[in-house]
Design a protein around this motif. Structure first.
Motif, PDB file in Angstrom:
ATOM      1  N   TYR A  72      -0.858  -0.328   9.995  1.00 15.47           N
ATOM      2  CA  TYR A  72       0.384  -0.460  10.751  1.00 15.47           C
ATOM      3  C   TYR A  72       0.228  -1.520  11.840  1.00 15.47           C
ATOM      4  CZ  TYR A  72       4.041   0.583  14.120  1.00 15.47           C
ATOM      5  OH  TYR A  72       5.079   0.469  15.007  1.00 15.47           O
ATOM      6  N   GLU A  83       1.589   2.051   7.332  1.00 16.22           N
ATOM      7  CA  GLU A  83       2.956   1.636   7.036  1.00 16.22           C
ATOM      8  C   GLU A  83       3.080   1.567   5.528  1.00 16.22           C
ATOM      9  OE1 GLU A  83       6.204  -1.869   8.061  1.00 16.22           O
ATOM     10  OE2 GLU A  83       4.188  -1.996   8.916  1.00 16.22           O
ATOM     11  N   VAL A 118       4.683   5.382   8.504  1.00 13.84           N
ATOM     12  CA  VAL A 118       5.934   4.824   9.016  1.00 13.84           C
ATOM     13  C   VAL A 118       6.461   3.806   8.016  1.00 13.84           C
ATOM     14  CG1 VAL A 118       5.309   5.203  11.437  1.00 13.84           C
ATOM     15  CG2 VAL A 118       4.801   3.002  10.356  1.00 13.84           C
ATOM     16  N   GLY A 120       9.745   0.698   7.819  1.00 12.90           N
ATOM     17  CA  GLY A 120      10.928   0.018   8.324  1.00 12.90           C
ATOM     18  C   GLY A 120      11.753  -0.448   7.135  1.00 12.90           C
ATOM     19  N   GLU A 139      14.256   9.883  10.341  1.00 16.74           N
ATOM     20  CA  GLU A 139      14.645   8.685  11.080  1.00 16.74           C
ATOM     21  C   GLU A 139      14.227   8.806  12.541  1.00 16.74           C
ATOM     22  OE1 GLU A 139      18.721   6.350  12.340  1.00 16.74           O
ATOM     23  OE2 GLU A 139      18.690   7.401  10.413  1.00 16.74           O
ATOM     24  N   SER A 156      16.934  -2.945  11.152  1.00 17.42           N
ATOM     25  CA  SER A 156      16.108  -2.061  10.316  1.00 17.42           C
ATOM     26  C   SER A 156      16.087  -0.664  10.907  1.00 17.42           C
ATOM     27  CB  SER A 156      14.659  -2.557  10.223  1.00 17.42           C
ATOM     28  OG  SER A 156      14.569  -3.709   9.449  1.00 17.42           O
ATOM     29  N   TRP A 158      13.915   2.720  11.169  1.00 19.37           N
ATOM     30  CA  TRP A 158      12.517   3.122  11.071  1.00 19.37           C
ATOM     31  C   TRP A 158      12.454   4.624  10.870  1.00 19.37           C
ATOM     32  CZ3 TRP A 158       7.964   0.382  10.929  1.00 19.37           C
ATOM     33  CH2 TRP A 158       8.131  -1.008  10.943  1.00 19.37           C
ATOM     34  N   GLN A 160       9.562   7.999   9.876  1.00 19.69           N
ATOM     35  CA  GLN A 160       8.149   8.401   9.890  1.00 19.69           C
ATOM     36  C   GLN A 160       7.993   9.727   9.150  1.00 19.69           C
ATOM     37  OE1 GLN A 160       7.144   8.799  14.058  1.00 19.69           O
ATOM     38  NE2 GLN A 160       7.404  11.004  13.962  1.00 19.69           N
TER      39      GLN A 160
END
Length: 168
Positions: A72, A83, A118, A120, A139, A156, A158, A160
């Motif tokens: 990430y 990520e 995570v 994006g 979100e 974007s 994001w 998780q």
């Protein structure tokens, strides 16, 4: 469909998939088509073990998509965060490729010393948001117009997902 780690032999197929998104969407922020050498180095940056994986979905020798988990950020504080990315071949969205890839990726990450994933997602992309929520992502916020590609601002969302209970 078979899900397996990507190899150097997948370079041409992955180049095709990645360049499709470079040239026809805002899903990736690259502005110029990639070359084979760049994609080959990218493939080589992943491993068949450890937290950074690159999986491909194949059937009859054809690559239908890929999913990855990657670093990430370089800061040591993020060593337990990855990520994720997931892309299907052109015309194969909604056919279960993404579901099959993530259903394979997340169990492989369960054995790693990871806490959080995570992602994006450039907006709009309802299909990707839906897929990620299906796999337990929630979100956390939207970066509004924080990037620009071909003269258009991009936002974007994001999301998780916790990978293991907190041990820290």
């Amino acid at each position: 469909m078979q899900i397996r780690p990507a190899t150097a032999e997948d370079c041409e197929a992955l180049l095709h998939i990645r360049n499709h998104y470079v040239t026809s969407s805002f899903a990736v922020f690259d502005e110029e088509p990639l070359v084979a050498e760049t994609v080959a180095r990218w493939i080589a940056s992943f491993s068949v073990s450890g937290p950074y994986r690159l999986l491909v979905a194949t059937d009859g020798g054809r690559v239908h998509g890929f999913a990855s988990s990657q670093r990430y950020r370089d800061h040591p504080a993020f060593r337990q965060t990855v990520e994720t990315s997931i892309y299907t071949a052109p015309g194969e969205s909604g056919l279960g490729v993404g579901t099959a890839l993530y259903a394979s990726l997340f169990p492989t990450l369960a054995a790693e010393n990871l806490h959080c994933a995570v992602v994006g997602i450039a907006l709009p992309n309802e299909a990707s948001v839906k897929l990620h929520k299906k796999f337990g992502f929630t979100e956390v916020g939207v970066f509004t117009e924080y990037a620009v590609k071909r003269g258009q601002y991009i936002s974007s969302v994001w999301l998780q997902r916790q990978l293991v209970p907190s041990a820290a």
